[in-house]
Design a protein around this motif. Structure first.
Motif, PDB file in Angstrom:
ATOM      1  N   ASP A 270      21.927   4.039  60.230  1.00  0.00           N
ATOM      2  CA  ASP A 270      21.910   3.864  58.732  1.00  0.00           C
ATOM      3  C   ASP A 270      22.079   5.228  58.065  1.00  0.00           C
ATOM      4  OD1 ASP A 270      21.942   2.394  56.526  1.00  0.00           O
ATOM      5  OD2 ASP A 270      20.039   2.466  56.026  1.00  0.00           O
ATOM      6  N   TYR A 271      22.940   6.062  58.824  1.00  0.00           N
ATOM      7  CA  TYR A 271      23.051   7.514  58.130  1.00  0.00           C
ATOM      8  C   TYR A 271      24.123   7.538  56.973  1.00  0.00           C
ATOM      9  CZ  TYR A 271      23.285  12.443  58.349  1.00  0.00           C
ATOM     10  OH  TYR A 271      22.878  13.827  58.255  1.00  0.00           O
ATOM     11  N   PRO A 272      23.998   7.891  55.799  1.00  0.00           N
ATOM     12  CA  PRO A 272      25.028   7.757  54.875  1.00  0.00           C
ATOM     13  C   PRO A 272      26.165   8.690  54.881  1.00  0.00           C
ATOM     14  CG  PRO A 272      23.086   9.363  54.169  1.00  0.00           C
ATOM     15  CD  PRO A 272      22.868   9.042  55.665  1.00  0.00           C
ATOM     16  N   GLY A 273      26.740   8.684  55.900  1.00  0.00           N
ATOM     17  CA  GLY A 273      28.223   9.357  55.871  1.00  0.00           C
ATOM     18  C   GLY A 273      29.286   8.227  56.021  1.00  0.00           C
ATOM     19  N   MET A 274      30.478   9.118  56.238  1.00  0.00           N
ATOM     20  CA  MET A 274      31.930   8.123  56.323  1.00  0.00           C
ATOM     21  C   MET A 274      31.856   7.015  57.027  1.00  0.00           C
ATOM     22  SD  MET A 274      33.737   9.926  54.219  1.00  0.00           S
ATOM     23  CE  MET A 274      35.519  10.013  54.508  1.00  0.00           C
ATOM     24  N   GLY A 275      31.128   7.284  58.340  1.00  0.00           N
ATOM     25  CA  GLY A 275      31.180   6.191  59.201  1.00  0.00           C
ATOM     26  C   GLY A 275      30.617   4.921  58.896  1.00  0.00           C
ATOM     27  N   ARG A 276      29.565   4.976  58.315  1.00  0.00           N
ATOM     28  CA  ARG A 276      28.728   3.766  57.578  1.00  0.00           C
ATOM     29  C   ARG A 276      29.726   3.265  56.528  1.00  0.00           C
ATOM     30  NH1 ARG A 276      25.272   0.046  58.580  1.00  0.00           N
ATOM     31  NH2 ARG A 276      24.305  -0.666  56.613  1.00  0.00           N
ATOM     32  N   LEU A 277      30.521   4.232  55.663  1.00  0.00           N
ATOM     33  CA  LEU A 277      31.360   3.720  54.757  1.00  0.00           C
ATOM     34  C   LEU A 277      32.437   2.873  55.403  1.00  0.00           C
ATOM     35  CD1 LEU A 277      31.761   3.613  51.481  1.00  0.00           C
ATOM     36  CD2 LEU A 277      33.130   5.887  51.917  1.00  0.00           C
ATOM     37  N   ILE A 278      32.948   3.412  56.423  1.00  0.00           N
ATOM     38  CA  ILE A 278      34.299   2.959  56.924  1.00  0.00           C
ATOM     39  C   ILE A 278      33.797   1.217  57.397  1.00  0.00           C
ATOM     40  CG2 ILE A 278      35.442   2.736  59.164  1.00  0.00           C
ATOM     41  CD1 ILE A 278      35.739   5.657  58.899  1.00  0.00           C
ATOM     42  N   PHE A 279      32.455   1.339  57.918  1.00  0.00           N
ATOM     43  CA  PHE A 279      32.216   0.015  58.724  1.00  0.00           C
ATOM     44  C   PHE A 279      32.093  -1.061  57.636  1.00  0.00           C
ATOM     45  CE2 PHE A 279      28.221  -2.816  59.704  1.00  0.00           C
ATOM     46  CZ  PHE A 279      29.000  -3.300  60.895  1.00  0.00           C
ATOM     47  N   GLU A 280      31.205  -0.840  56.358  1.00  0.00           N
ATOM     48  CA  GLU A 280      31.054  -1.628  55.332  1.00  0.00           C
ATOM     49  C   GLU A 280      32.339  -1.912  54.496  1.00  0.00           C
ATOM     50  OE1 GLU A 280      28.238   0.630  52.632  1.00  0.00           O
ATOM     51  OE2 GLU A 280      26.777   0.093  53.905  1.00  0.00           O
ATOM     52  N   SER A 281      33.267  -1.172  54.525  1.00  0.00           N
ATOM     53  CA  SER A 281      34.700  -1.341  53.898  1.00  0.00           C
ATOM     54  C   SER A 281      35.412  -2.182  54.671  1.00  0.00           C
ATOM     55  CB  SER A 281      35.247   0.055  53.618  1.00  0.00           C
ATOM     56  OG  SER A 281      34.637   0.903  52.785  1.00  0.00           O
ATOM     57  N   VAL A 282      35.457  -2.049  56.102  1.00  0.00           N
ATOM     58  CA  VAL A 282      36.382  -2.870  57.096  1.00  0.00           C
ATOM     59  C   VAL A 282      35.465  -4.148  56.866  1.00  0.00           C
ATOM     60  CG1 VAL A 282      36.877  -3.362  59.252  1.00  0.00           C
ATOM     61  CG2 VAL A 282      37.082  -1.149  58.357  1.00  0.00           C
ATOM     62  N   THR A 283      34.525  -4.417  56.801  1.00  0.00           N
ATOM     63  CA  THR A 283      33.772  -5.675  57.031  1.00  0.00           C
ATOM     64  C   THR A 283      34.227  -6.506  55.485  1.00  0.00           C
ATOM     65  OG1 THR A 283      31.918  -5.039  58.204  1.00  0.00           O
ATOM     66  CG2 THR A 283      31.434  -6.785  56.866  1.00  0.00           C
ATOM     67  N   ALA A 284      34.209  -5.808  54.411  1.00  0.00           N
ATOM     68  CA  ALA A 284      34.548  -6.415  53.280  1.00  0.00           C
ATOM     69  C   ALA A 284      36.082  -6.236  52.874  1.00  0.00           C
ATOM     70  CB  ALA A 284      33.800  -5.611  52.152  1.00  0.00           C
TER      71      ALA A 284
END
Length: 325
Positions: A270-284
């Motif tokens: 749950d690290y607040p980097g680009m990887g987390r942003l990619i995961f959430e954006s692809v899901t949505a």
């Protein structure tokens, strides 16, 4: 130099095009949640739904969307997030420093350990230390990154409770000094950075070790030994100096692997980097964020490739001569 820059620009254009097409080839739609009556985000007014599609340009023909996308990317306008209704540039600016910190730390640690360990293992090839190091790094190179991360979380986070298991810093913390802030961020960085370091270490170690073993049998090493040069100069001044050239050439590829690994690691921790942003954006299916994130990541990786090529040409002038032929 010119050829490298031209290749960089052509590759950047290809990346921009793929970056535009790939999200639109995915199943689903970024406005699906807004159009689904069973969703909590459902918009009841059909005029509002049509206005949203028009606002984000999703009702326009694909070529027109492509031209608008290229023009926006050229101007630095990455659009607004459909999911969060925030400028994509602001989201990237908030997440990119965390990924750069994680990836940069892991690249430095894994490179330093691989350079030192690979050199010593090659110099003592066939010894017990060499066999143990080779076996350990083959194992590290093949273990899934999420498995390593889970083990570290269970050991250092849940069992020993030495380190925090998630996040980039303590929520709602007020730091009395800058040193306290750095210390807290560093403690949260340790487990993700260690996971990514171990994931990259095996391939780096094996590359340097195998390259150096090959070089130890070359004629220039035999001549250097015949001259009676001391062991330290043979190891670091001759063998290591030549073995590091392929290592530098592969650094850009390692940077790309680090960014890919960061997607899993940042999601796991749950690290607040680009990887987390990619995961959430692809899901949505958030097209603007997906495009913006992949564009920035691609530019970072391409720039690393260009820098590695230029550095390699500086360290080994023969590469420049071959490119000019």
């Amino acid at each position: 130099m010119r050829r490298a820059v031209l290749s960089y620009l052509v590759t950047l254009w290809a990346v921009l095009t793929l970056n535009f097409l790939l999200p639109r080839l995915m199943p689903g739609d970024p406005l699906a949640a807004l159009l689904d009556p069973s969703s909590s985000d459902y918009v009841f007014d059909p005029e509002v739904r049509a206005a949203l599609a028009s606002y984000y340009g999703l009702d326009r023909p694909l070529p027109e969307q492509y031209v608008r996308y290229l023009w926006g990317a050229f101007r630095g306008d990455l659009g607004h997030s459909i999911r969060l209704n925030r400028p994509v540039a602001d989201l990237i600016a908030a997440h990119l420093p965390w990924t750069l910190l994680l990836v940069g730390t892991a690249l430095l640690l894994s490179s330093a350990l691989a350079l030192l360990g690979g050199t010593e293992a090659a110099w003592r090839r066939g010894s017990r230390a060499d066999r143990v190091l080779v076996a350990t790094n083959i194992l590290l190179a093949n273990v899934p990154v999420y498995f390593t991360g889970m083990l570290l979380i269970l050991l250092f986070g849940a069992r020993l409770r030495w380190l925090p298991m998630a996040g980039g810093r303590t929520p709602f913390a007020r730091y009395p000094s800058a040193f306290a802030a750095v210390l807290d961020i560093g403690r949260h960085l340790l487990l993700p950075a260690l996971t990514l370091t171990l994931a990259m270490l095996g391939a780096k170690f094996l590359l340097l070790r195998n390259t150096m073993v090959t070089l130890l049998g070359e004629d220039f090493m035999l001549v250097a030994r015949a001259k009676g040069l001391p062991e330290g100069r043979l190891k670091w001044g001759h063998a290591f100096r030549n073995a590091v050239l392929p290592f530098v050439a592969h650094l850009a590829a390692h940077a790309g692997m680090a960014v890919t690994g960061a997607v899993f690691i940042e999601t796991l921790f749950d690290y607040p980097g680009m990887g987390r942003l990619i995961f959430e954006s692809v899901t949505a299916r958030d097209y603007p964020v997906i495009q913006g994130v992949f564009l920035v990541v691609s530019v970072v990786v391409l720039t690393a490739n260009l820098a590695a090529d230029l550095l390699n040409a500086r360290l080994d002038p023969r590469t420049s001569e071959r490119a000019g032929q």
